[in-house]
Enzyme design. Structure first.
Site, PDB file in Angstrom:
ATOM      1  N   ALA A 130      33.993  42.836  28.060  1.00 16.59           N
ATOM      2  CA  ALA A 130      33.349  44.038  27.268  1.00 16.59           C
ATOM      3  C   ALA A 130      31.977  43.642  26.631  1.00 16.59           C
ATOM      4  CB  ALA A 130      34.287  44.616  26.261  1.00 16.59           C
ATOM      5  N   HIS A 131      31.132  42.792  27.402  1.00 17.24           N
ATOM      6  CA  HIS A 131      29.886  42.647  26.884  1.00 17.24           C
ATOM      7  C   HIS A 131      28.912  43.170  27.744  1.00 17.24           C
ATOM      8  CE1 HIS A 131      31.387  39.366  23.915  1.00 17.24           C
ATOM      9  NE2 HIS A 131      32.252  39.511  24.583  1.00 17.24           N
ATOM     10  N   HIS A 185      34.693  33.362  28.727  1.00 17.46           N
ATOM     11  CA  HIS A 185      33.669  34.282  29.505  1.00 17.46           C
ATOM     12  C   HIS A 185      33.069  33.440  30.559  1.00 17.46           C
ATOM     13  CE1 HIS A 185      34.711  38.119  27.422  1.00 17.46           C
ATOM     14  NE2 HIS A 185      34.899  37.327  26.240  1.00 17.46           N
ATOM     15  N   ASN A 209      42.262  34.953  30.078  1.00 17.48           N
ATOM     16  CA  ASN A 209      41.189  36.325  30.258  1.00 17.48           C
ATOM     17  C   ASN A 209      39.943  35.761  30.496  1.00 17.48           C
ATOM     18  OD1 ASN A 209      43.624  37.187  27.923  1.00 17.48           O
ATOM     19  ND2 ASN A 209      43.520  38.326  30.105  1.00 17.48           N
ATOM     20  N   ARG A 217      43.413  24.328  44.940  1.00 17.61           N
ATOM     21  CA  ARG A 217      42.285  23.325  45.195  1.00 17.61           C
ATOM     22  C   ARG A 217      41.037  23.769  44.293  1.00 17.61           C
ATOM     23  NH1 ARG A 217      43.964  25.214  50.509  1.00 17.61           N
ATOM     24  NH2 ARG A 217      44.923  23.518  51.813  1.00 17.61           N
ATOM     25  N   HIS A 241      47.154  41.831  28.060  1.00 15.00           N
ATOM     26  CA  HIS A 241      46.138  40.682  28.453  1.00 15.00           C
ATOM     27  C   HIS A 241      47.020  39.515  29.149  1.00 15.00           C
ATOM     28  CE1 HIS A 241      43.342  42.441  25.410  1.00 15.00           C
ATOM     29  NE2 HIS A 241      42.389  41.499  25.886  1.00 15.00           N
ATOM     30  N   ASP A 262      42.074  39.406  19.311  1.00  9.63           N
ATOM     31  CA  ASP A 262      40.935  39.989  19.828  1.00  9.63           C
ATOM     32  C   ASP A 262      40.790  41.522  19.588  1.00  9.63           C
ATOM     33  OD1 ASP A 262      38.555  39.933  21.252  1.00  9.63           O
ATOM     34  OD2 ASP A 262      39.537  40.007  23.136  1.00  9.63           O
ATOM     35  N   GLY A 298      38.821  44.425  24.366  1.00 10.79           N
ATOM     36  CA  GLY A 298      39.473  43.838  23.396  1.00 10.79           C
ATOM     37  C   GLY A 298      40.964  44.287  23.275  1.00 10.79           C
TER      38      GLY A 298
END
Length: 372
Positions: A130-131, A185, A209, A217, A241, A262, A298
């Site tokens: 959510a960025h 992230h 997440n 591998r 999540h 979060d 979040g």
């Protein structure tokens, strides 16, 4: 002086049965088995007395982000037993983040907040969550240092994607400023994650997440973060999540787990339309998504619920309580909260038979509690 007695007292490290917490004003004087001594005796009965919860990663609650109304957001979480909370900021421009850090820093200095967390803008577009993707950028050292200096010691944690150009140098500077460098992230490989840990990363932002999955591998960052004893791993145990079974499995063998929420503004509120940073968010059935997408934005979790969810999934109660008290405090080097010991702050929660919060003690005074 007050002597709080309970059938069980969890110190942050061990369970005493029975136990006694002695407080005077806003501080803990002693903890141990009940004994005769000065002060008023308060028998809480067949309950568990635990240190107040510590949330290392939260964006808001009670209808507000920390940028909008930090005190209201903190009060919502306090009513659910979180007596120490870090204000997490989402990706914005460097100028906007500078302003936000400077606005929140006095609340950290006053003890209303436990610190500030920069979750962005030095994140991966592939795992942006959510960025806003157009605000993401490589960590230029002058910009990293500008925000750290703006906080004057109140920025306690910075999340960074290890594969971004300049990340290792930025991680070293973050640590030199006394903050936790957390990997998250991120689209990094196992080897890139190892290099970031060697450079100073000691946190995993909401493990599993917003990062590549664990493959046979290409194990990616998850294996690197889980296997290294220097790293604290955050988990969001809200049933959205993560599968509760996965959270319980990880908590069964990793001694460095930190429960986080979060949470965004909708924590403790009804479903509806909200905003996270500059992105519109829809909350339906208490699950937050970026409007019109299936991207999680979040959570609406409170940490008391995270503890209850963990125990319901099979986690040992002592393990779950550590992950909400002493672990986050140690993760962020918060020496006066998260445990009962002489000189620590008199923050506590009274837990019922179902591990839900029944009463909250904050700085030696009883608060109104809200059952999750």
């Amino acid at each position: 002086m007050i002597r709080l007695r309970a059938a069980r007292v969890f110190t942050g490290h061990e369970m005493l049965s029975p136990g006694e917490l002695v407080i005077e004003g806003e501080a803990v004087v002693a903890v141990g088995a009940p004994e005769e001594g000065p002060g008023e005796v308060v028998d809480l009965g067949d309950v568990t007395l635990s240190p107040g919860y510590v949330d290392a990663h939260s964006h808001g609650g009670g209808g507000f982000s920390f940028v909008e109304d930090a005190l209201a957001a903190a009060a919502l979480h306090r009513a659910h037993g979180t007596t120490s909370i870090v204000a997490s900021l989402v990706t914005q421009s460097i100028d906007e983040l500078d302003d936000q850090v400077r606005a929140l820093a006095p609340l950290v200095d006053a003890g209303e907040l436990a610190g500030i967390h920069l979750e962005g803008p030095w994140l991966s577009p592939a795992y942006k969550g959510a960025h806003p993707v157009d605000r993401l950028r490589d960590p230029a050292l002058d910009e990293v240092n500008r925000l750290l200096d703006a906080g004057a010691g109140t920025v306690k944690m910075v999340t960074i994607a290890a594969e971004r150009e300049g990340a290792l140098e930025a991680i070293r500077s973050i640590v030199e400023h006394g903050a936790v460098a957390a990997l998250g992230h991120s689209d990094c490989t196992y080897d890139e994650a190892r290099a970031a840990i060697d450079a100073g990363v000691t946190g995993a932002t909401h493990l599993f997440n917003a990062m590549p999955g664990l493959k046979h591998r290409e194990p990616g960052p998850i294996l690197a973060l889980l296997e290294d004893p220097r790293v604290w791993c955050e988990l969001i145990v809200d049933g959205v999540h993560l599968r509760p079974e996965l959270a319980a499995w990880v908590m069964s063998f990793d001694p460095r787990i930190v429960l986080i929420t979060d949470a965004m503004a909708a924590a403790g509120c009804e479903d509806g339309d909200y905003v996270l940073g500059e992105l519109p968010v829809e909350v339906r059935d208490h699950i937050a998504h970026i409007a019109g997408t299936d991207t999680i934005a979040g959570s609406t979790l409170t940490l008391d619920r995270g503890v209850v969810n963990s125990i319901a999934a099979g986690v040992d109660p002592i393990v779950a309580l550590k992950a909400a008290t002493s672990h986050p405090a140690e993760y962020l080097s918060l020496s006066t909260v998260g445990t009962f010991a002489p000189g620590t702050r008199a923050d506590a929660v009274v837990l019922g038979a179902d591990w839900s919060v029944e009463r909250v003690l904050y700085r030696g005074a009883w608060q109104d509690a809200a059952r999750a």
